[in-house]
Design a protein around this motif. Structure first.
Motif, PDB file in Angstrom:
ATOM      1  N   THR A 113       0.816  -1.214   0.000  1.00 16.73           N
ATOM      2  CA  THR A 113       0.000   0.000   0.000  1.00 16.73           C
ATOM      3  C   THR A 113       0.849   1.262   0.000  1.00 16.73           C
ATOM      4  OG1 THR A 113      -1.594  -1.237   1.358  1.00 16.73           O
ATOM      5  CG2 THR A 113      -1.952   1.137   1.128  1.00 16.73           C
ATOM      6  N   ALA A 114       1.960   1.232   0.730  1.00 15.65           N
ATOM      7  CA  ALA A 114       2.770   2.448   0.866  1.00 15.65           C
ATOM      8  C   ALA A 114       4.204   2.081   1.199  1.00 15.65           C
ATOM      9  CB  ALA A 114       2.190   3.353   1.958  1.00 15.65           C
ATOM     10  N   VAL A 115       5.117   3.000   0.911  1.00 17.83           N
ATOM     11  CA  VAL A 115       6.520   2.827   1.247  1.00 17.83           C
ATOM     12  C   VAL A 115       7.070   4.176   1.689  1.00 17.83           C
ATOM     13  CG1 VAL A 115       7.262   3.190  -1.157  1.00 17.83           C
ATOM     14  CG2 VAL A 115       8.787   2.017   0.449  1.00 17.83           C
ATOM     15  N   ILE A 116       7.911   4.168   2.711  1.00 17.27           N
ATOM     16  CA  ILE A 116       8.554   5.398   3.161  1.00 17.27           C
ATOM     17  C   ILE A 116      10.064   5.197   3.167  1.00 17.27           C
ATOM     18  CG2 ILE A 116       6.570   5.968   4.595  1.00 17.27           C
ATOM     19  CD1 ILE A 116       8.335   5.343   7.067  1.00 17.27           C
ATOM     20  N   GLY A 117      10.788   6.316   3.224  1.00 16.81           N
ATOM     21  CA  GLY A 117      12.234   6.263   3.187  1.00 16.81           C
ATOM     22  C   GLY A 117      12.886   6.831   4.425  1.00 16.81           C
ATOM     23  N   SER A 118      14.008   7.521   4.222  1.00 13.09           N
ATOM     24  CA  SER A 118      14.832   7.991   5.335  1.00 13.09           C
ATOM     25  C   SER A 118      15.624   9.209   4.895  1.00 13.09           C
ATOM     26  CB  SER A 118      15.798   6.870   5.747  1.00 13.09           C
ATOM     27  OG  SER A 118      16.803   7.332   6.636  1.00 13.09           O
ATOM     28  N   TYR A 119      15.970  10.069   5.844  1.00 10.73           N
ATOM     29  CA  TYR A 119      16.974  11.082   5.561  1.00 10.73           C
ATOM     30  C   TYR A 119      18.319  10.384   5.402  1.00 10.73           C
ATOM     31  CZ  TYR A 119      13.639  14.625   7.226  1.00 10.73           C
ATOM     32  OH  TYR A 119      12.545  15.431   7.393  1.00 10.73           O
TER      33      TYR A 119
ATOM     34  N   GLY B 130      -3.946  -2.309   5.117  1.00  9.67           N
ATOM     35  CA  GLY B 130      -2.858  -1.853   4.270  1.00  9.67           C
ATOM     36  C   GLY B 130      -1.501  -2.335   4.752  1.00  9.67           C
ATOM     37  N   ARG B 131      -0.543  -2.391   3.839  1.00 10.16           N
ATOM     38  CA  ARG B 131       0.826  -2.778   4.169  1.00 10.16           C
ATOM     39  C   ARG B 131       1.765  -1.626   3.844  1.00 10.16           C
ATOM     40  NH1 ARG B 131       2.843  -6.571   0.813  1.00 10.16           N
ATOM     41  NH2 ARG B 131       4.684  -6.688   2.176  1.00 10.16           N
ATOM     42  N   ILE B 132       2.576  -1.233   4.839  1.00 11.16           N
ATOM     43  CA  ILE B 132       3.540  -0.139   4.687  1.00 11.16           C
ATOM     44  C   ILE B 132       4.930  -0.691   4.943  1.00 11.16           C
ATOM     45  CG2 ILE B 132       4.224   2.165   5.450  1.00 11.16           C
ATOM     46  CD1 ILE B 132       1.403   2.517   6.582  1.00 11.16           C
ATOM     47  N   VAL B 133       5.869  -0.350   4.069  1.00 12.76           N
ATOM     48  CA  VAL B 133       7.249  -0.807   4.202  1.00 12.76           C
ATOM     49  C   VAL B 133       8.164   0.393   4.331  1.00 12.76           C
ATOM     50  CG1 VAL B 133       9.166  -1.872   2.919  1.00 12.76           C
ATOM     51  CG2 VAL B 133       6.940  -3.003   2.998  1.00 12.76           C
ATOM     52  N   LEU B 134       9.172   0.281   5.192  1.00  9.21           N
ATOM     53  CA  LEU B 134      10.228   1.288   5.289  1.00  9.21           C
ATOM     54  C   LEU B 134      11.455   0.754   4.555  1.00  9.21           C
ATOM     55  CD1 LEU B 134      11.322   3.274   8.472  1.00  9.21           C
ATOM     56  CD2 LEU B 134      12.929   2.582   6.717  1.00  9.21           C
TER      57      LEU B 134
ATOM     58  N   GLU C 110       8.486  -4.069   7.276  1.00  7.08           N
ATOM     59  CA  GLU C 110       7.088  -3.690   7.410  1.00  7.08           C
ATOM     60  C   GLU C 110       6.867  -2.934   8.720  1.00  7.08           C
ATOM     61  OE1 GLU C 110       2.786  -5.818   6.503  1.00  7.08           O
ATOM     62  OE2 GLU C 110       4.669  -6.546   5.638  1.00  7.08           O
ATOM     63  N   ILE C 111       6.169  -1.811   8.646  1.00  9.02           N
ATOM     64  CA  ILE C 111       5.939  -0.958   9.817  1.00  9.02           C
ATOM     65  C   ILE C 111       4.463  -0.576   9.896  1.00  9.02           C
ATOM     66  CG2 ILE C 111       8.290  -0.027   9.833  1.00  9.02           C
ATOM     67  CD1 ILE C 111       7.136   2.486   8.457  1.00  9.02           C
ATOM     68  N   GLY C 112       4.113   0.131  10.970  1.00  7.79           N
ATOM     69  CA  GLY C 112       2.714   0.476  11.195  1.00  7.79           C
ATOM     70  C   GLY C 112       2.380   1.940  11.043  1.00  7.79           C
ATOM     71  N   THR C 113       3.349   2.770  10.589  1.00  8.20           N
ATOM     72  CA  THR C 113       3.093   4.199  10.437  1.00  8.20           C
ATOM     73  C   THR C 113       3.567   4.678   9.069  1.00  8.20           C
ATOM     74  OG1 THR C 113       5.217   4.841  11.425  1.00  8.20           O
ATOM     75  CG2 THR C 113       3.344   4.594  12.916  1.00  8.20           C
ATOM     76  N   PHE C 114       3.174   5.891   8.723  1.00  7.27           N
ATOM     77  CA  PHE C 114       3.550   6.487   7.437  1.00  7.27           C
ATOM     78  C   PHE C 114       4.362   7.746   7.710  1.00  7.27           C
ATOM     79  CE2 PHE C 114       2.426   8.930   3.489  1.00  7.27           C
ATOM     80  CZ  PHE C 114       3.015   8.052   2.593  1.00  7.27           C
ATOM     81  N   TRP C 115       5.047   8.238   6.680  1.00  8.94           N
ATOM     82  CA  TRP C 115       5.855   9.461   6.795  1.00  8.94           C
ATOM     83  C   TRP C 115       5.730  10.246   5.510  1.00  8.94           C
ATOM     84  CZ3 TRP C 115      11.529  10.039   5.316  1.00  8.94           C
ATOM     85  CH2 TRP C 115      12.028  11.286   5.739  1.00  8.94           C
TER      86      TRP C 115
ATOM     87  N   ILE D 108       1.810  15.151  13.524  1.00  3.34           N
ATOM     88  CA  ILE D 108       2.024  13.717  13.277  1.00  3.34           C
ATOM     89  C   ILE D 108       0.840  13.160  12.482  1.00  3.34           C
ATOM     90  CG2 ILE D 108       3.471  13.365  15.309  1.00  3.34           C
ATOM     91  CD1 ILE D 108       1.002  11.857  16.519  1.00  3.34           C
ATOM     92  N   GLU D 109       0.286  13.993  11.602  1.00  2.74           N
ATOM     93  CA  GLU D 109      -0.852  13.539  10.808  1.00  2.74           C
ATOM     94  C   GLU D 109      -0.497  12.351   9.925  1.00  2.74           C
ATOM     95  OE1 GLU D 109       1.033  16.834   8.263  1.00  2.74           O
ATOM     96  OE2 GLU D 109       0.644  16.460  10.393  1.00  2.74           O
ATOM     97  N   ASP D 110       0.771  12.255   9.534  1.00  3.76           N
ATOM     98  CA  ASP D 110       1.184  11.111   8.714  1.00  3.76           C
ATOM     99  C   ASP D 110       1.238   9.826   9.538  1.00  3.76           C
ATOM    100  OD1 ASP D 110       3.325  12.147  10.158  1.00  3.76           O
ATOM    101  OD2 ASP D 110       4.695  12.269   8.458  1.00  3.76           O
ATOM    102  N   VAL D 111       1.701   9.940  10.782  1.00  6.49           N
ATOM    103  CA  VAL D 111       1.726   8.776  11.675  1.00  6.49           C
ATOM    104  C   VAL D 111       0.305   8.260  11.909  1.00  6.49           C
ATOM    105  CG1 VAL D 111       2.240   7.980  14.019  1.00  6.49           C
ATOM    106  CG2 VAL D 111       3.857   9.490  12.818  1.00  6.49           C
ATOM    107  N   GLU D 112      -0.602   9.180  12.237  1.00  5.11           N
ATOM    108  CA  GLU D 112      -1.991   8.791  12.492  1.00  5.11           C
ATOM    109  C   GLU D 112      -2.632   8.202  11.242  1.00  5.11           C
ATOM    110  OE1 GLU D 112      -6.283   8.988  12.761  1.00  5.11           O
ATOM    111  OE2 GLU D 112      -5.047  10.222  11.402  1.00  5.11           O
ATOM    112  N   PHE D 113      -2.320   8.764  10.075  1.00  6.26           N
ATOM    113  CA  PHE D 113      -2.833   8.222   8.826  1.00  6.26           C
ATOM    114  C   PHE D 113      -2.333   6.798   8.619  1.00  6.26           C
ATOM    115  CE2 PHE D 113      -1.667   7.346   4.372  1.00  6.26           C
ATOM    116  CZ  PHE D 113      -2.946   7.223   3.828  1.00  6.26           C
ATOM    117  N   GLY D 114      -1.053   6.555   8.891  1.00  8.64           N
ATOM    118  CA  GLY D 114      -0.496   5.221   8.732  1.00  8.64           C
ATOM    119  C   GLY D 114      -1.192   4.199   9.618  1.00  8.64           C
ATOM    120  N   LEU D 115      -1.536   4.604  10.828  1.00 11.20           N
ATOM    121  CA  LEU D 115      -2.259   3.702  11.722  1.00 11.20           C
ATOM    122  C   LEU D 115      -3.614   3.320  11.133  1.00 11.20           C
ATOM    123  CD1 LEU D 115      -1.522   5.438  15.152  1.00 11.20           C
ATOM    124  CD2 LEU D 115      -0.428   3.383  14.221  1.00 11.20           C
ATOM    125  N   ARG D 116      -4.308   4.311  10.561  1.00 13.43           N
ATOM    126  CA  ARG D 116      -5.600   4.021   9.933  1.00 13.43           C
ATOM    127  C   ARG D 116      -5.437   3.129   8.715  1.00 13.43           C
ATOM    128  NH1 ARG D 116      -7.541   8.550   7.735  1.00 13.43           N
ATOM    129  NH2 ARG D 116      -6.141  10.071   8.693  1.00 13.43           N
TER     130      ARG D 116
END
Length: 326
Positions: free
Chosen positions: A112-118, A189-193, A146-151, A175-183
């Motif tokens: 569903t989503a993927v996030i990265g890193s600085y 949904g599946r989120i990967v870092l 796999e993680i439970g939040t978005f960024w 932290i609207e992105d974190v809360e969105f990721g939880l939803r």
């Protein structure tokens, strides 16, 4: 190598971003995103942010007054039709391989989503800025998979899933992105870092901005999510090592105050500081590798301040807001 096919829109919310936006947009286009796929939401800027975006040839939407990032990003998503939406902050310079990395991830239809890193080379010269940006890098590098939040600083999501989940909730601003990721995860949904999906963070920090962000923008809303039972206590910013580090900072502060009363407080202080160093040894080793003794000497007290701010935010919610959150 052939680029995996993927239909992208890039959403860049921008407020007073004339100094960082040129580098942000140049890097996106160098990474293979055409100008017409990039949408800058000028959130009520009073500087040349909108003009910078227009000169770069990207699409521009303007809010007459600042509506904050959550609403700006939601408006950007509503204005595009692409399958995948990539959010990038206006002070982030993505690496050249970002598009191909994201496309490979979304070749998996179950993702569903993927996030990265600085990355590990923040350009802001002040020690507090280098410390703060490297802290984010360190946390994300150690949370791969796999993680439970978005960024939204550097994160991509399927547009349909974003809309079905209701988008970003402005009530959780900061932290609207974190809360969105939880939803998103709650809906299956599946989120990967991906720690190699990186960008340089151009933000310049001060102790004042760090304290304000850590108390009001991080600790307070994170504690609210914990109190409501929505956030896993073992999440990457709230795991056992982080809680133990905060406890050592609190113990050291108490021991410091008690020095005038008993000599035993000195031993407690030494023990607490020693434990703090051990708990954070990997991060402190990163500071040493990047900036040597000078950055390490600045980073250790900055890290203690970071945890002190977390304690203040946690106490504020638990002591003052507990009845409302029960």
């Amino acid at each position: 190598m052939t680029m995996p096919p993927c239909d992208f829109a890039v959403i860049v919310p921008a407020h007073q971003a004339q100094d960082t936006l040129p580098a942000c947009l140049s890097a996106l286009m160098a990474a293979g995103f055409p100008a017409e796929a990039i949408l800058v939401v000028d959130d009520g800027s009073r500087d040349a942010t909108g003009a910078v975006a227009t000169r770069a040839g990207v699409r521009v939407i303007r809010n007459d007054s600042p509506e904050r990032p959550a609403r700006a990003r939601n408006r950007g998503v509503a204005a595009c039709t692409s399958e995948i939406v990539l959010f990038v902050d206006a002070d982030v310079v993505v690496h050249a391989d970002i598009r191909s990395r994201i496309a490979r991830h979304f070749a998996d239809p179950a993702l569903t989503a993927v996030i990265g890193s600085y990355d590990s080379a923040p350009p802001a010269p002040a020690a507090v800025s280098r410390y703060r940006n490297l802290l984010h890098h360190h946390v994300h590098q150690r949370a791969a998979g796999e993680i439970g939040t978005f960024w939204t600083g550097l994160g991509a999501v399927r547009r349909a899933a974003f809309l079905e989940a209701g988008g970003l909730d402005p009530a959780w601003e900061d932290i609207e992105d974190v809360e969105f990721g939880l939803r998103l995860v709650a809906r299956g949904g599946r989120i990967v870092l991906d720690p190699q999906m990186q960008g340089a963070h151009l933000k310049a920090w001060t102790y004042r901005s760090m304290w304000r962000t850590d108390v009001q923008g991080r600790a307070v809303p994170w504690t609210r999510l914990l109190a409501l039972g929505r956030l896993d206590p073992a999440a990457m910013n709230a795991g056992p090592a982080h809680r133990a580090s905060a406890a050592m900072v609190a113990l050291a502060a108490v021991a410091l105050l008690a020095l005038a009363v008993t000599s035993l407080a000195g031993w407690v202080l030494v023990g607490a500081l020693g434990a703090f160093l051990v708990l954070n040894r990997r991060f402190f080793a990163l500071l040493w590798r990047v900036g040597g003794a000078r950055l390490l000497a600045a980073g250790i007290p900055a890290h203690a301040v970071h945890y002190a701010a977390a304690l203040v935010g946690y106490a504020k919610v638990r002591l003052l807001e507990r009845p409302r959150l029960s």
